[in-house]
Scaffold this motif. Sequence first.
Motif, PDB file in Angstrom:
ATOM      1  N   SER A  81       1.062   6.498   2.415  1.00 33.05           N
ATOM      2  CA  SER A  81       2.323   6.532   1.664  1.00 33.05           C
ATOM      3  C   SER A  81       3.517   6.885   2.551  1.00 33.05           C
ATOM      4  O   SER A  81       4.645   6.964   2.061  1.00 33.05           O
ATOM      5  CB  SER A  81       2.228   7.545   0.516  1.00 33.05           C
ATOM      6  OG  SER A  81       1.988   8.852   1.005  1.00 33.05           O
ATOM      7  N   ASN A  82       3.265   7.050   3.839  1.00 32.90           N
ATOM      8  CA  ASN A  82       4.323   7.435   4.773  1.00 32.90           C
ATOM      9  C   ASN A  82       5.011   6.196   5.344  1.00 32.90           C
ATOM     10  O   ASN A  82       4.429   5.447   6.129  1.00 32.90           O
ATOM     11  CB  ASN A  82       3.736   8.285   5.903  1.00 32.90           C
ATOM     12  CG  ASN A  82       4.819   8.946   6.748  1.00 32.90           C
ATOM     13  OD1 ASN A  82       5.945   8.467   6.838  1.00 32.90           O
ATOM     14  ND2 ASN A  82       4.471  10.057   7.382  1.00 32.90           N
ATOM     15  N   GLU A  83       6.244   5.975   4.952  1.00 36.00           N
ATOM     16  CA  GLU A  83       6.982   4.790   5.388  1.00 36.00           C
ATOM     17  C   GLU A  83       7.327   4.819   6.873  1.00 36.00           C
ATOM     18  O   GLU A  83       7.661   3.779   7.453  1.00 36.00           O
ATOM     19  CB  GLU A  83       8.276   4.653   4.572  1.00 36.00           C
ATOM     20  CG  GLU A  83       8.054   4.489   3.080  1.00 36.00           C
ATOM     21  CD  GLU A  83       9.363   4.391   2.328  1.00 36.00           C
ATOM     22  OE1 GLU A  83      10.389   4.092   2.972  1.00 36.00           O
ATOM     23  OE2 GLU A  83       9.366   4.610   1.100  1.00 36.00           O
ATOM     24  N   MET A  84       7.264   5.994   7.485  1.00 38.11           N
ATOM     25  CA  MET A  84       7.654   6.122   8.877  1.00 38.11           C
ATOM     26  C   MET A  84       6.544   5.712   9.844  1.00 38.11           C
ATOM     27  O   MET A  84       6.790   5.519  11.043  1.00 38.11           O
ATOM     28  CB  MET A  84       8.067   7.571   9.174  1.00 38.11           C
ATOM     29  CG  MET A  84       9.176   8.086   8.270  1.00 38.11           C
ATOM     30  SD  MET A  84      10.663   7.030   8.318  1.00 38.11           S
ATOM     31  CE  MET A  84      11.182   7.294  10.021  1.00 38.11           C
ATOM     32  N   LEU A  85       5.322   5.585   9.344  1.00 39.80           N
ATOM     33  CA  LEU A  85       4.203   5.223  10.200  1.00 39.80           C
ATOM     34  C   LEU A  85       4.152   3.713  10.402  1.00 39.80           C
ATOM     35  O   LEU A  85       4.737   2.943   9.631  1.00 39.80           O
ATOM     36  CB  LEU A  85       2.894   5.728   9.599  1.00 39.80           C
ATOM     37  CG  LEU A  85       2.777   7.247   9.419  1.00 39.80           C
ATOM     38  CD1 LEU A  85       1.445   7.603   8.773  1.00 39.80           C
ATOM     39  CD2 LEU A  85       2.925   7.967  10.760  1.00 39.80           C
ATOM     40  N   PHE A 130       0.822  -1.203   0.000  1.00 39.66           N
ATOM     41  CA  PHE A 130       0.000   0.000   0.000  1.00 39.66           C
ATOM     42  C   PHE A 130       0.863   1.264   0.000  1.00 39.66           C
ATOM     43  O   PHE A 130       0.510   2.261  -0.635  1.00 39.66           O
ATOM     44  CB  PHE A 130      -0.941  -0.002   1.204  1.00 39.66           C
ATOM     45  CG  PHE A 130      -2.037  -1.022   1.099  1.00 39.66           C
ATOM     46  CD1 PHE A 130      -3.113  -0.825   0.239  1.00 39.66           C
ATOM     47  CD2 PHE A 130      -1.980  -2.193   1.839  1.00 39.66           C
ATOM     48  CE1 PHE A 130      -4.111  -1.779   0.128  1.00 39.66           C
ATOM     49  CE2 PHE A 130      -2.980  -3.140   1.734  1.00 39.66           C
ATOM     50  CZ  PHE A 130      -4.054  -2.939   0.875  1.00 39.66           C
ATOM     51  N   ILE A 131       1.980   1.224   0.692  1.00 34.26           N
ATOM     52  CA  ILE A 131       2.885   2.374   0.699  1.00 34.26           C
ATOM     53  C   ILE A 131       3.348   2.690  -0.721  1.00 34.26           C
ATOM     54  O   ILE A 131       3.348   3.848  -1.160  1.00 34.26           O
ATOM     55  CB  ILE A 131       4.104   2.100   1.611  1.00 34.26           C
ATOM     56  CG1 ILE A 131       3.669   2.032   3.077  1.00 34.26           C
ATOM     57  CG2 ILE A 131       5.171   3.177   1.424  1.00 34.26           C
ATOM     58  CD1 ILE A 131       4.768   1.583   4.032  1.00 34.26           C
ATOM     59  N   LYS A 132       3.694   1.646  -1.465  1.00 31.64           N
ATOM     60  CA  LYS A 132       4.225   1.848  -2.817  1.00 31.64           C
ATOM     61  C   LYS A 132       3.163   2.353  -3.784  1.00 31.64           C
ATOM     62  O   LYS A 132       3.418   3.268  -4.577  1.00 31.64           O
ATOM     63  CB  LYS A 132       4.850   0.552  -3.335  1.00 31.64           C
ATOM     64  CG  LYS A 132       6.138   0.172  -2.605  1.00 31.64           C
ATOM     65  CD  LYS A 132       6.801  -1.040  -3.214  1.00 31.64           C
ATOM     66  CE  LYS A 132       8.071  -1.411  -2.460  1.00 31.64           C
ATOM     67  NZ  LYS A 132       9.085  -0.340  -2.484  1.00 31.64           N
TER      68      LYS A 132
END
Length: 423
Positions: free
Chosen positions: A380-384, A346-348
Amino acid sequence: MWSCVILALTSLAPMALSLNTRAKTIANITRLKPVYNFGRSFLGLDKCNACIGTSLCRKFFKEEIRFENWLSAGLKLPPSNKKMYFANYTADTESWKPVIISRLQSKYQNDLFDRKICISASKKVTCSIENVLRGTERFQKWLRADRLTAELVQSLPSPFLRCPSQRLLDRIVRRYAEVRDSGSVLMRQFSDRDKLRLLYTLSVNTHPIVLQLFPGSEGWPFVRYFGSCGRVIVTSWMNPIKTFYNASLEVTADIAYQLLKITHSLRNNDLNYFFYYTSVHDNMFGSFEDGRLYITDASGIGIIDKQEDKEFVHDMPGEKDVFSCLASDCKTGLSPCDKVNEAQNFIKICKDILSHLLAGKFSSSPSLQKKIDRFLELCSNEMLSPKVTLEAAGWLMELLRSQRSCDPRFEYRYPECKYIKGY
């Protein structure tokens, strides 16, 4: 050996025309019977059995697969340096359907890796590719093996084989469409050349293997695979997702919803496989004529079997061979399977596709656009945390579902959408 064949060219209307118009055009051209030379080198048949297969060669030879929009005085072949060609396919010479003829690698890449094979055996720049591959230690193990095991695919570069379970490897053998009488998990019915073709395909690009293992006819979101000839494959024609970046609001909402639903199905399916994207691009997905979305490029997809214990295949320096480097520089750059989480997909797609597809699309309703932008930002936030990403993707999917219309433009779900809620 294969001889050159005669193939009639077609001059069809552009891809935007209907299939009926295509069929009429082809029917008229069929009567002309122009002379057309189709060489073995164009298909890559001269490289077999270091090739994908020959299941569709008869179709090419019988003029039942024809290039589209290619008509010239000399009736020459299309440029061989292209990776993809528009074409048409028939099973009865009456009805035709648009297809894509494609190479797993460009001609330049094929030539480069063919030279690499020769050099690996201390040969000249040109050599018998097949003989070199047959003489490798890995292929000799394949010849002695009755069953495909993790050891036989160890260090191959594809993410699809990064951590294969025995259940997945058995499915590869059972579903491999380039051999006759497949269906058994044992390779006893495989000839030497069948084994070499399978090993070559697994080493170069597992895209056609994924399409064979998980066909759209069984509900999987992958484009249809018709077969191969030499080093080309034939699949259904699809309209790339990037062509919908400027589509109407209803069409965009439907495409974006389908993309999220497909991505959801890759982690939740009856066979308990988790498919993950290693990268995404706007030619990776496409829509069929009925509006249904499919994955059209599976070359960058990895798979983890959630039903069995992972049998990790480690990249050990001493284990790499020429098959490890047929499609790469021998460095996979892939994350270990135990580091892949279910939010990655989903991020990608939120970051690289949906952000372009949905940008400003709902500007006529500022509050709705604001919600969509917020959900896109979260997913889209990889940090979450993965939990936040998955929840944001779920909210976005439900929001887009409410914006889909039920009309004949969406043939794949019309008129069922009138009676089945949420279809």
